[in-house]
Design a protein around this motif. Structure first.
Motif, PDB file in Angstrom:
ATOM      1  N   ALA A  88       0.752  -1.198  -0.118  1.00  0.00           N
ATOM      2  CA  ALA A  88      -0.143   0.044   0.051  1.00  0.00           C
ATOM      3  C   ALA A  88       0.865   1.299  -0.011  1.00  0.00           C
ATOM      4  O   ALA A  88       0.359   2.436   0.174  1.00  0.00           O
ATOM      5  CB  ALA A  88      -1.017  -0.185   1.250  1.00  0.00           C
ATOM      6  N   THR A  89       2.252   1.072   0.043  1.00  0.00           N
ATOM      7  CA  THR A  89       3.137   2.318  -0.079  1.00  0.00           C
ATOM      8  C   THR A  89       3.396   2.367  -1.294  1.00  0.00           C
ATOM      9  O   THR A  89       3.784   1.415  -2.090  1.00  0.00           O
ATOM     10  CB  THR A  89       4.524   1.923   0.865  1.00  0.00           C
ATOM     11  N   PRO A  90       3.572   3.572  -2.003  1.00  0.00           N
ATOM     12  CA  PRO A  90       3.971   3.783  -3.298  1.00  0.00           C
ATOM     13  C   PRO A  90       5.632   3.495  -3.528  1.00  0.00           C
ATOM     14  O   PRO A  90       6.329   3.599  -2.619  1.00  0.00           O
ATOM     15  CB  PRO A  90       4.235   5.511  -3.330  1.00  0.00           C
ATOM     16  N   VAL A  91       5.469   2.544  -4.595  1.00  0.00           N
ATOM     17  CA  VAL A  91       6.801   1.944  -4.745  1.00  0.00           C
ATOM     18  C   VAL A  91       7.209   2.253  -6.515  1.00  0.00           C
ATOM     19  O   VAL A  91       6.438   2.221  -7.399  1.00  0.00           O
ATOM     20  CB  VAL A  91       7.315   0.384  -4.502  1.00  0.00           C
ATOM     21  N   PHE A  92       8.454   2.626  -6.804  1.00  0.00           N
ATOM     22  CA  PHE A  92       8.819   2.887  -8.019  1.00  0.00           C
ATOM     23  C   PHE A  92      10.361   1.957  -8.311  1.00  0.00           C
ATOM     24  O   PHE A  92      10.897   1.969  -7.534  1.00  0.00           O
ATOM     25  CB  PHE A  92       9.209   4.469  -8.157  1.00  0.00           C
ATOM     26  N   VAL A  93       9.784   1.103  -9.461  1.00  0.00           N
ATOM     27  CA  VAL A  93      11.057   0.203  -9.814  1.00  0.00           C
ATOM     28  C   VAL A  93      11.906   0.548 -10.929  1.00  0.00           C
ATOM     29  O   VAL A  93      11.118   0.675 -12.036  1.00  0.00           O
ATOM     30  CB  VAL A  93      10.531  -1.141  -9.545  1.00  0.00           C
ATOM     31  N   VAL A  94      13.178   0.582 -11.013  1.00  0.00           N
ATOM     32  CA  VAL A  94      13.798   0.795 -12.241  1.00  0.00           C
ATOM     33  C   VAL A  94      14.812  -0.579 -12.370  1.00  0.00           C
ATOM     34  O   VAL A  94      15.368  -0.937 -11.579  1.00  0.00           O
ATOM     35  CB  VAL A  94      14.664   2.249 -12.157  1.00  0.00           C
ATOM     36  N   LEU A 144      12.489   3.065 -15.669  1.00  0.00           N
ATOM     37  CA  LEU A 144      11.372   2.803 -15.166  1.00  0.00           C
ATOM     38  C   LEU A 144      10.698   1.626 -15.692  1.00  0.00           C
ATOM     39  O   LEU A 144      10.212   1.624 -16.827  1.00  0.00           O
ATOM     40  CB  LEU A 144      10.432   3.931 -14.976  1.00  0.00           C
ATOM     41  N   VAL A 145      10.418   0.717 -14.533  1.00  0.00           N
ATOM     42  CA  VAL A 145       9.875  -0.646 -15.341  1.00  0.00           C
ATOM     43  C   VAL A 145       8.519  -1.138 -14.454  1.00  0.00           C
ATOM     44  O   VAL A 145       7.680  -1.852 -15.016  1.00  0.00           O
ATOM     45  CB  VAL A 145      10.586  -1.985 -15.311  1.00  0.00           C
ATOM     46  N   TYR A 146       8.247  -0.272 -13.499  1.00  0.00           N
ATOM     47  CA  TYR A 146       6.910  -0.578 -12.883  1.00  0.00           C
ATOM     48  C   TYR A 146       6.739   0.621 -11.586  1.00  0.00           C
ATOM     49  O   TYR A 146       7.829   0.997 -10.884  1.00  0.00           O
ATOM     50  CB  TYR A 146       7.240  -1.824 -11.929  1.00  0.00           C
ATOM     51  N   ILE A 170      15.248   0.674  -6.159  1.00  0.00           N
ATOM     52  CA  ILE A 170      13.632   0.700  -5.873  1.00  0.00           C
ATOM     53  C   ILE A 170      13.794   1.989  -5.054  1.00  0.00           C
ATOM     54  O   ILE A 170      14.577   2.592  -4.381  1.00  0.00           O
ATOM     55  CB  ILE A 170      13.362  -0.411  -4.777  1.00  0.00           C
ATOM     56  N   ALA A 171      12.588   2.798  -5.432  1.00  0.00           N
ATOM     57  CA  ALA A 171      12.269   4.138  -4.512  1.00  0.00           C
ATOM     58  C   ALA A 171      11.041   3.918  -3.707  1.00  0.00           C
ATOM     59  O   ALA A 171      10.010   3.415  -4.538  1.00  0.00           O
ATOM     60  CB  ALA A 171      12.170   5.406  -5.279  1.00  0.00           C
TER      61      ALA A 171
END
Lengths: 280, 140
Positions: free
Chosen positions: B23-29, B35-37, B126-127
């Motif tokens: 439920a936490t925003p996550v950004f995957v590169v 950016l892949v997701y 990951i961010a």
């Protein structure tokens, strides 16, 4: 290549009258290449009868490919006859770990209190090698190893020769966290190893009901194995790593279910059994 | 081996699987910074859905949301937490502002860390980020 299954039981060797048809030896598959090279996939207890069958006629060089270090995939290595032969060149390939090399991870299995003989005293002085990240050649085959979903560092293998591919993913839970029927194929663990394979040996340890109680244990249900094989376009799916509690009769039920599911799946679905051979 | 369908690194597959359930925003590169997701929780903060953006190369996503500091000065990619995670191979945290795809300006905090499979091999980063609570509040 000539392929033979020497062990296809998962988790624990399970000999006995109720497992005699499919066998109780743990994972081991031999691959004889057209140039005579011998590749061995996993060193479960099935590698012991393989070693005995080779007798003194084994090739000068043998390459053993370990998928991971759970006991049922390495327990037989210590009882593989050629390991005691100082003249053999034995290469043991295995999953890379971010921390320690393969040799130091396997060494405890060759040391007291688990075993009386230290690894350094093994006459063949096996070489332990982390699998490369790129495809490499062994004899007349191209071998690819990739990390796959299973607890701890675990790889699956693809062996290609003369346009045919054997994919070997005995311990694999690609459905963990993914809907295998809809997710993009590039996001499916192990997909590239299995894509378009001639024969796919794939984990199918659990029934659907069993899997629902064991999510995250690293294995697949019959349903997921069939879906994975279909998405990968495998020509022939061989269900592997049978649960030690599954009797021959129960495994026949697993096969019936797999055939039901595979109406639109791989051309052929069958159960791995000891002594099964393929020529690719 | 057939290269028709390139395979994502397992670590990225696992990262995406994990992010998709948080439920936490996550950004995957990925290893190139592409950016892949980003997950569903990230969509209201970024003002766009991943289905809309799709993959974006590093230069693309670094400007897509116009990151600035609290004084309005643009932050280059290498100074964003993901940039630091990539460049220095370590975790990094920073507060900054973005403008979402819905044109709404938001103040966020982000923590990024590299996905290292060996000391010298990065397969992605990951961010994790969240919208800062308005001034004078403490958030949840």
């Amino acid at each position: 290549m000539k392929v033979r299954v020497w062990g296809c039981r998962g988790s624990l060797a399970s000999p006995g009258p109720e497992t005699v048809r499919f066998g109780g030896q743990t994972s081991c598959v031999s691959v004889q290449l057209s140039d005579g090279s011998l590749l061995i996939l996993d060193a479960g207890s099935g590698i012991r009868p393989l070693g005995m069958a080779l007798g003194g006629d084994h090739p000068e060089r043998i390459d053993v490919f370990i998928t991971h270090l759970h006991t049922d995939h390495i327990e037989g290595l210590r009882f593989f006859d050629p390991i005691w032969d100082p003249s053999v060149e034995l290469n043991v390939w295995g999953p890379p770990s971010p921390i320690r090399g393969l040799r130091s991870r396997i060494a405890p299995y060759f040391a007291p209190p688990f075993f009386p003989v230290h690894l350094r005293s093994i006459p063949s002085h096996p070489e332990f090698r982390d699998t490369p990240t790129r495809t490499w050649r062994i004899g007349s085959a191209a071998v690819t190893a990739q990390l796959v979903k299973h607890p701890g560092p675990t790889v699956g293998y693809r062996v290609e020769e003369n346009g045919h591919a054997l994919a070997y993913l005995p311990d694999h839970e690609p459905a963990l966290g993914s809907d295998l029927s809809t997710v993009g194929t590039e996001w499916i663990s192990g997909f590239a190893l299995a894509e378009g394979s001639t024969v796919l040996l794939h984990d199918a340890q659990y029934t659907k009901a069993e899997y629902d109680e064991r999510v995250g244990w690293g294995h697949s249900s019959t349903e997921d194995a069939v879906t994975f094989g279909r998405r990968a376009g495998a020509e022939r799916l061989v269900l592997f790593h049978h649960d030690p509690l599954h009797t021959d009769t129960q495994l026949e039920g697993v096969l019936a279910r797999a055939k039901e599911l595979s109406a639109s799946g791989p051309d052929e679905v069958e159960l791995a059994r000891e002594g099964m051979t393929f020529e690719l | 081996m057939a290269e028709a369908h390139p395979q994502r690194n397992l670590i990225l597959i696992l990262a995406r699987d994990l992010a998709s359930r948080l439920a936490t925003p996550v950004f995957v590169v990925d290893h190139e910074g592409t950016l892949v997701y980003f997950n569903e929780a990230a969509e209201p903060v970024l003002g766009r859905t991943y289905a809309e953006t799709g993959e974006l190369r590093a230069g693309g996503w670094a400007t897509e949301w116009s990151p600035t500091d609290d004084e309005g000065r643009p932050i280059p990619l290498e100074d964003l937490p993901l940039g630091v995670a990539f460049r220095e191979g370590r975790a990094s945290h920073r507060s900054f502002r973005i403008v979402g795809g819905d044109r709404v300006a938001r103040a966020i905090e982000a923590t990024a860390f590299p996905l290292l499979i060996r000391e010298d091999e990065i397969v992605g980063a990951i961010a994790v980020f969240w919208e800062r609570p308005p001034e004078g509040t403490t958030g949840r």
